[in-house]
Scaffold this motif. Structure first.
Motif, short mmCIF file in Angstrom:
data_model
loop_
_atom_site.label_atom_id
_atom_site.label_comp_id
_atom_site.label_asym_id
_atom_site.label_seq_id
_atom_site.Cartn_x
_atom_site.Cartn_y
_atom_site.Cartn_z
N GLY A 7 0.83 -1.03 0.06
CA GLY A 7 -0.29 0.03 -0.05
C GLY A 7 0.80 1.18 -0.03
N THR A 8 0.55 1.86 -1.02
CA THR A 8 1.62 3.16 -1.12
C THR A 8 1.02 4.49 -1.28
N GLY A 9 -0.30 4.41 -0.50
CA GLY A 9 -1.14 5.71 -0.63
C GLY A 9 -1.19 6.15 0.78
N THR A 10 -2.19 6.85 1.21
CA THR A 10 -2.34 7.73 2.64
C THR A 10 -3.76 7.50 3.05
N VAL A 11 -4.33 8.30 3.73
CA VAL A 11 -5.74 8.40 4.14
C VAL A 11 -6.42 9.13 3.18
N ALA A 12 -5.92 9.72 2.01
CA ALA A 12 -6.75 10.16 0.94
C ALA A 12 -7.26 8.92 0.37
N PRO A 13 -8.69 8.96 -0.01
CA PRO A 13 -9.15 7.72 -0.85
C PRO A 13 -8.48 7.79 -2.30
N SER A 14 -8.13 6.71 -2.59
CA SER A 14 -7.40 6.48 -4.19
C SER A 14 -7.99 5.31 -4.77
N ALA A 15 -8.19 5.45 -5.99
CA ALA A 15 -8.48 4.25 -6.74
C ALA A 15 -7.42 3.29 -7.19
N THR A 16 -6.30 3.64 -6.91
CA THR A 16 -5.11 2.74 -7.28
C THR A 16 -4.09 2.89 -6.33
N ARG A 17 -4.22 3.16 -5.00
CA ARG A 17 -3.49 3.14 -3.84
C ARG A 17 -4.35 2.87 -2.46
N THR A 18 -3.82 1.93 -1.66
CA THR A 18 -4.28 1.64 -0.43
C THR A 18 -3.39 2.31 0.57
N SER A 19 -3.83 2.36 1.79
CA SER A 19 -3.05 2.82 2.89
C SER A 19 -1.81 2.15 3.11
N ALA A 20 -0.70 2.74 3.97
CA ALA A 20 0.61 2.33 4.09
C ALA A 20 0.56 0.74 4.74
N CYS A 21 1.40 -0.11 3.96
CA CYS A 21 1.62 -1.13 4.18
C CYS A 21 2.81 -1.88 3.25
N HIS A 22 3.55 -2.52 3.76
CA HIS A 22 4.77 -3.13 3.18
C HIS A 22 5.27 -4.43 3.66
N TRP A 23 5.30 -5.22 2.64
CA TRP A 23 5.51 -6.76 3.09
C TRP A 23 7.07 -6.83 2.96
N VAL A 24 7.58 -7.51 3.84
CA VAL A 24 9.10 -7.73 3.81
C VAL A 24 9.35 -9.18 4.32
N SER A 25 9.92 -10.12 3.40
CA SER A 25 10.11 -11.64 3.70
C SER A 25 11.61 -11.83 3.49
N ARG A 26 11.99 -12.80 4.39
CA ARG A 26 13.37 -13.58 4.33
C ARG A 26 13.17 -14.72 5.07
N SER A 28 11.91 -17.64 7.09
CA SER A 28 10.69 -17.78 7.83
C SER A 28 10.06 -16.40 8.26
N LEU A 29 10.96 -15.28 8.02
CA LEU A 29 10.31 -14.29 8.36
C LEU A 29 9.28 -13.75 7.55
N LYS A 30 8.05 -13.16 8.09
CA LYS A 30 7.24 -12.60 7.05
C LYS A 30 6.63 -11.27 7.99
N ILE A 31 7.17 -10.39 7.39
CA ILE A 31 6.97 -8.84 8.24
C ILE A 31 6.27 -7.90 7.57
N LEU A 32 4.93 -7.21 8.24
CA LEU A 32 4.39 -6.44 7.66
C LEU A 32 4.73 -5.13 8.37
N LEU A 33 5.35 -4.09 7.43
CA LEU A 33 5.64 -2.55 8.05
C LEU A 33 4.40 -1.91 7.87
N ARG A 136 20.28 -4.22 5.12
CA ARG A 136 19.85 -3.20 5.81
C ARG A 136 18.59 -2.40 5.12
N LEU A 137 17.26 -2.68 5.42
CA LEU A 137 16.24 -1.68 4.89
C LEU A 137 16.01 -0.69 5.91
N VAL A 138 15.69 0.53 5.61
CA VAL A 138 15.24 1.56 6.48
C VAL A 138 13.73 2.06 6.02
N TYR A 139 12.95 2.01 6.67
CA TYR A 139 11.62 2.43 6.63
C TYR A 139 11.33 3.76 7.17
#
Length: 232
Positions: A7-26, A28-33, A136-139
């Motif tokens: 999700g690369t959007g914000t609180v503003a409604p969008s037809a193409t972007r949902t709110s903040a969420c990022h999937w990180v995996s390595r 057995s780790l499956k992380i939501l930022l 190293r991933l920085v968010y």
């Protein structure tokens, strides 16, 4: 390590972007930022094994960054087959334990006792919480310009930076594309991925604007974009 900008959007409604969420995996780790509105349906849309999530890391408590967390726990409790046995760890800034306990008073006791182990931890300022010997991933979450953040992000293989508004609409609590580029430059990051777009910045060219300040690779992410960090 794999990154999907769910999700690369914000609180503003969008037809193409949902709110903040990022999937990180390595492994057995499956992380939501973050876990903003629309996250679960996007995870399913992009074929990501959301039911295997091990950690949810909340950057802060704006609702477009955490509002779908109860729905995630609810889905893990009631829709996984066979029933989930693995633990889920929720990490966030000071106050996340209090937040989840308070909303459980309205949602119900299942939020704190969903039938599988759940841990909720306040991460104190500056406290490390090692998960694995990853690259190293920085968010950034939401942030204004910060030399302290640039020092902390030094040497990032990938800097995932919010880039909410164009420079003519700059505010103290968000970055413009140019400021995100300066942050990546000062941190000497290898790659900059821009996210968290309000509509006004979408009509510009944020990657080009950030590239005026940072000479490395710059991507203006869309929902569903995929990146490999540390690969050759």
């Amino acid at each position: 390590m794999d990154l999907v900008t769910v999700g690369t959007g914000t609180v503003a409604p969008s037809a193409t972007r949902t709110s903040a969420c990022h999937w990180v995996s390595r492994g057995s780790l499956k992380i939501l930022l973050d876990c903003g509105a629309g996250a679960l349906h996007r995870l399913a849309q992009f074929g990501l094994p959301w039911h295997q999530v091990t950690h949810v890391i909340l950057s802060h408590f704006h609702p477009d960054h955490w509002g779908e967390l109860p729905m995630l726990v609810y889905a893990l409790k009631y829709t996984t087959v066979p029933p989930r046995q693995e633990s889920l760890v929720i990490l966030g800034p000071r106050g996340v334990v209090r937040l989840v306990k308070q909303i459980a008073e309205g949602y119900g006791s299942w939020l704190l006792d969903p039938g599988f182990p759940i841990g909720i931890l306040d991460v104190q300022n500056g406290e490390p919480f090692p998960l694995d010997a990853e690259v190293r991933l920085v968010y950034t979450g939401d942030t204004g310009p910060s030399s302290e953040l640039a020092r902390w992000a030094a040497g990032a293989d990938l800097l995932l930076a919010e880039c909410s508004l164009p420079k003519e609409m700059a505010v103290d609590i968000h970055l413009t594309p140019e400021q995100a580029g300066e942050l990546a430059r000062d941190a000497k990051a290898r790659q900059l991925v821009l996210t968290h777009f309000y509509p006004p910045v979408e009509t510009s060219d944020p990657a080009r604007a950030a590239g005026t300040r940072f000479t490395g690779r710059v991507t203006a992410a869309r929902d569903g974009d995929r990146f490999t960090i540390g690969g050759k």
